[in-house]
Design a protein around this motif. Structure first.
Motif, PDB file in Angstrom:
ATOM      1  N   ALA A  35      10.398  -0.933   6.634  1.00 54.22           N
ATOM      2  CA  ALA A  35      10.258  -2.167   7.414  1.00 54.22           C
ATOM      3  C   ALA A  35       8.780  -2.519   7.401  1.00 54.22           C
ATOM      4  O   ALA A  35       7.959  -1.805   7.985  1.00 54.22           O
ATOM      5  N   THR A  36       8.431  -3.642   6.774  1.00 56.19           N
ATOM      6  CA  THR A  36       7.021  -3.857   6.475  1.00 56.19           C
ATOM      7  C   THR A  36       6.732  -5.335   6.218  1.00 56.19           C
ATOM      8  O   THR A  36       7.526  -6.213   6.577  1.00 56.19           O
ATOM      9  N   SER A  37       5.609  -5.613   5.573  1.00 56.16           N
ATOM     10  CA  SER A  37       5.256  -6.965   5.129  1.00 56.16           C
ATOM     11  C   SER A  37       5.551  -7.089   3.638  1.00 56.16           C
ATOM     12  O   SER A  37       5.644  -6.089   2.926  1.00 56.16           O
ATOM     13  N   ASP A  38       5.669  -8.327   3.175  1.00 56.64           N
ATOM     14  CA  ASP A  38       6.092  -8.529   1.791  1.00 56.64           C
ATOM     15  C   ASP A  38       4.944  -8.362   0.808  1.00 56.64           C
ATOM     16  O   ASP A  38       3.771  -8.412   1.161  1.00 56.64           O
ATOM     17  N   CYS A  76       9.149  -5.464  -6.562  1.00 58.15           N
ATOM     18  CA  CYS A  76       9.492  -5.008  -7.902  1.00 58.15           C
ATOM     19  C   CYS A  76       9.726  -3.493  -7.933  1.00 58.15           C
ATOM     20  O   CYS A  76      10.575  -2.997  -8.691  1.00 58.15           O
ATOM     21  N   PHE A  77       8.997  -2.753  -7.093  1.00 57.14           N
ATOM     22  CA  PHE A  77       9.236  -1.320  -6.962  1.00 57.14           C
ATOM     23  C   PHE A  77      10.637  -1.074  -6.418  1.00 57.14           C
ATOM     24  O   PHE A  77      11.364  -0.191  -6.907  1.00 57.14           O
ATOM     25  N   TRP A  78      11.039  -1.840  -5.409  1.00 59.39           N
ATOM     26  CA  TRP A  78      12.392  -1.712  -4.861  1.00 59.39           C
ATOM     27  C   TRP A  78      13.437  -2.015  -5.940  1.00 59.39           C
ATOM     28  O   TRP A  78      14.430  -1.290  -6.074  1.00 59.39           O
ATOM     29  N   GLU A  79      13.222  -3.066  -6.695  1.00 61.96           N
ATOM     30  CA  GLU A  79      14.161  -3.433  -7.750  1.00 61.96           C
ATOM     31  C   GLU A  79      14.320  -2.295  -8.760  1.00 61.96           C
ATOM     32  O   GLU A  79      15.430  -2.010  -9.233  1.00 61.96           O
ATOM     33  N   GLU A  80      13.215  -1.631  -9.064  1.00 61.02           N
ATOM     34  CA  GLU A  80      13.229  -0.533 -10.032  1.00 61.02           C
ATOM     35  C   GLU A  80      13.906   0.713  -9.473  1.00 61.02           C
ATOM     36  O   GLU A  80      14.610   1.428 -10.204  1.00 61.02           O
ATOM     37  N   LYS A  81      13.739   0.976  -8.177  1.00 63.18           N
ATOM     38  CA  LYS A  81      14.149   2.261  -7.602  1.00 63.18           C
ATOM     39  C   LYS A  81      15.437   2.219  -6.783  1.00 63.18           C
ATOM     40  O   LYS A  81      15.982   3.268  -6.434  1.00 63.18           O
ATOM     41  N   SER A  89       0.816  -1.215   0.000  1.00 61.11           N
ATOM     42  CA  SER A  89       0.000   0.000   0.000  1.00 61.11           C
ATOM     43  C   SER A  89       0.849   1.264   0.000  1.00 61.11           C
ATOM     44  O   SER A  89       0.337   2.357  -0.264  1.00 61.11           O
ATOM     45  N   LEU A  90       2.140   1.138   0.293  1.00 68.08           N
ATOM     46  CA  LEU A  90       3.018   2.301   0.323  1.00 68.08           C
ATOM     47  C   LEU A  90       3.453   2.760  -1.060  1.00 68.08           C
ATOM     48  O   LEU A  90       3.826   3.920  -1.247  1.00 68.08           O
ATOM     49  N   VAL A  91       3.424   1.858  -2.016  1.00 68.43           N
ATOM     50  CA  VAL A  91       4.108   2.087  -3.292  1.00 68.43           C
ATOM     51  C   VAL A  91       3.600   3.323  -4.014  1.00 68.43           C
ATOM     52  O   VAL A  91       4.383   4.093  -4.590  1.00 68.43           O
ATOM     53  N   GLY A  92       2.307   3.566  -3.990  1.00 69.73           N
ATOM     54  CA  GLY A  92       1.760   4.698  -4.727  1.00 69.73           C
ATOM     55  C   GLY A  92       2.278   6.039  -4.260  1.00 69.73           C
ATOM     56  O   GLY A  92       2.337   6.998  -5.042  1.00 69.73           O
ATOM     57  N   ALA A  93       2.657   6.140  -2.977  1.00 69.38           N
ATOM     58  CA  ALA A  93       3.090   7.419  -2.418  1.00 69.38           C
ATOM     59  C   ALA A  93       4.599   7.588  -2.352  1.00 69.38           C
ATOM     60  O   ALA A  93       5.090   8.717  -2.274  1.00 69.38           O
ATOM     61  N   PRO A 130       8.645 -10.332 -11.973  1.00 70.30           N
ATOM     62  CA  PRO A 130       8.089  -9.310 -12.873  1.00 70.30           C
ATOM     63  C   PRO A 130       7.018  -9.829 -13.818  1.00 70.30           C
ATOM     64  O   PRO A 130       6.225  -9.037 -14.339  1.00 70.30           O
ATOM     65  N   ASP A 131       6.974 -11.140 -14.053  1.00 74.01           N
ATOM     66  CA  ASP A 131       5.979 -11.701 -14.964  1.00 74.01           C
ATOM     67  C   ASP A 131       4.663 -12.036 -14.261  1.00 74.01           C
ATOM     68  O   ASP A 131       3.715 -12.488 -14.918  1.00 74.01           O
ATOM     69  N   LEU A 132       4.602 -11.820 -12.948  1.00 80.91           N
ATOM     70  CA  LEU A 132       3.392 -12.076 -12.179  1.00 80.91           C
ATOM     71  C   LEU A 132       2.804 -10.754 -11.697  1.00 80.91           C
ATOM     72  O   LEU A 132       3.508  -9.740 -11.652  1.00 80.91           O
ATOM     73  N   PRO A 133       1.534 -10.725 -11.323  1.00 85.31           N
ATOM     74  CA  PRO A 133       0.920  -9.478 -10.854  1.00 85.31           C
ATOM     75  C   PRO A 133       1.625  -8.926  -9.618  1.00 85.31           C
ATOM     76  O   PRO A 133       2.248  -9.669  -8.844  1.00 85.31           O
ATOM     77  N   GLY A 134       1.511  -7.631  -9.436  1.00 84.13           N
ATOM     78  CA  GLY A 134       2.096  -7.019  -8.251  1.00 84.13           C
ATOM     79  C   GLY A 134       1.380  -7.403  -6.982  1.00 84.13           C
ATOM     80  O   GLY A 134       1.990  -7.475  -5.903  1.00 84.13           O
ATOM     81  N   ASP A 135       0.076  -7.667  -7.067  1.00 90.06           N
ATOM     82  CA  ASP A 135      -0.721  -7.909  -5.875  1.00 90.06           C
ATOM     83  C   ASP A 135      -0.765  -9.387  -5.507  1.00 90.06           C
ATOM     84  O   ASP A 135      -1.829  -9.978  -5.319  1.00 90.06           O
TER      85      ASP A 135
END
Length: 361
Positions: free
Chosen positions: A263-266, A272-277, A244-248, A338-343
């Motif tokens: 520090a959170t849940s997986d 994938c956002f972490w990998e990108e950023k 839920s953090l990714v959008g912000a 990356p080939d699977l949904p984010g959710d």
């Protein structure tokens, strides 16, 4: 991703409407032998209610509950109801399950103690009643049969230990959780403070004990965006629903700041956002604990055992477990598919591919 989630939610709503009282009934087979020890010989109808079912974590968790129930041939049907974040509807859902004749009822009591009278009524009506994860107050054997807890305090302790390892000189910490006062967030915050406060090095910013979001990604984005604007320095964000953090999080970059440690849940979306950023954000460390979709499985086992004449599990607490660590790679490096949904949630028993099929409807 969003359209997939909306499609699944719509499908659940349509089925629920057809069955009345927003319930979804599905056959899981008849009584017989060969089930696990918690599966007794007596046929039962099982109910499962959510206080809020409107995110991917809840969809996967509900699927995990159904999958666990399907292991017992004595469970003839599973009825599901989504409280949609409305306490009165959640209460009505519990009452409706009782009136339609379920033998056992598993409840995610998002609204906490406000749900307790409905649980007590179900218990007094002879329905095996098992709340889990969020404390509803009351007492097992008086208000319900068993409460299947998670050690949220230990969850906070584990995240605090990671923070100390990576920020030994101190840090400004923002914590976000679900509805105001929910027991999960309160206990997690207590665990954090029990480890960090004695050092005198750590400052908590934002609303205390946490900024409430209802675990809703849209609300989380609003809250996090406001906290970024209000605080010049946030070194660590602690959240019990990581995706839920990714959008912000890009708001940090928009403000000329590195995304801080999380520090959170997986969740695959977050990984994938972490990998990108990660390369463009030097402060973006990531530590995840299992998102615990499978907590529902333990609650199902208890309810089915008590109602069908099986042997209850030994454990009444579903413990937190470490999953990813971007700093050490232990027990796993950050894992993006990356080939699977984010959710989807790769820490869950259900495979990523099975979760993807669920979300695709």
């Amino acid at each position: 991703m969003i359209w997939r989630l909306l499609a699944v939610l719509l499908a659940i709503t349509l089925v629920a409407t057809a069955c009345g009282n927003d319930d979804d009934s599905s056959s899981t087979g008849g009584a017989g032998s060969g089930g696990p020890s918690w599966c007794g010989p007596d046929e039962i109808r099982l109910g499962f209610t959510d206080g809020f079912g409107g995110n991917s974590w809840r969809l996967v968790t509900t699927a995990a509950a159904r999958d666990e129930a399907s292991k017992c041939p004595s469970v003839t049907a599973v009825d599901y109801a989504d409280g949609q974040g409305d306490t009165q509807k959640a209460i009505s859902d519990i009452q409706g399950m009782v009136s339609t004749g379920v033998d056992a009822l598993v409840v995610f009591p998002d609204a906490g103690e406000a749900i307790l009278p409905a649980l007590r009524s179900a218990y007094e009506a002879g329905v095996v009643t098992v709340p889990y994860r969020v404390t509803p107050g009351g007492e097992a054997g008086v208000d319900y049969h068993a409460f299947i807890d998670a050690d949220h305090f230990q969850w906070g302790v584990m995240q605090a230990e990671w923070i100390i390892e990576n920020f030994p000189e101190g840090a400004n910490i923002l914590m976000v959780s679900g509805p105001p006062g929910n027991s999960q967030g309160v206990l997690e915050a207590e665990g954090l403070h029990s480890v960090l406060d004695p050092t005198g090095n750590y400052t908590f910013v934002g609303e205390q004990p946490f900024a409430p979001t209802g675990w809703d990604p849209a609300v989380t984005q609003q809250v996090l965006t406001a906290e970024i604007a209000a605080n010049d320095q946030i070194d660590v964000i602690v959240s019990d629903f990581g995706p839920s953090l990714v959008g912000a999080l890009p708001e940090f970059e928009n403000s000329g700041r590195s995304i801080p440690a999380i520090a959170t849940s997986d969740g695959n979306l977050l990984a994938c956002f972490w990998e990108e950023k990660k390369d463009s954000n030097p402060d973006f460390k990531l530590h995840t604990l299992s998102t615990q979709n499978d907590h529902a499985r333990l609650a199902i086992q208890w309810a089915v055992a008590l109602a069908s004449g099986g042997t209850p599990p030994e454990d009444e607490i579903f413990p937190p477990t470490a999953f990813e660590n971007s700093v050490t790679g232990e027990p796993n490096p950050v894992t993006c598919e990356p080939d699977l949904p984010g959710d989807i949630y790769l820490s869950a028993e259900m495979s990523g591919a099975e979760q993807a099929a669920l979300l695709d409807g």
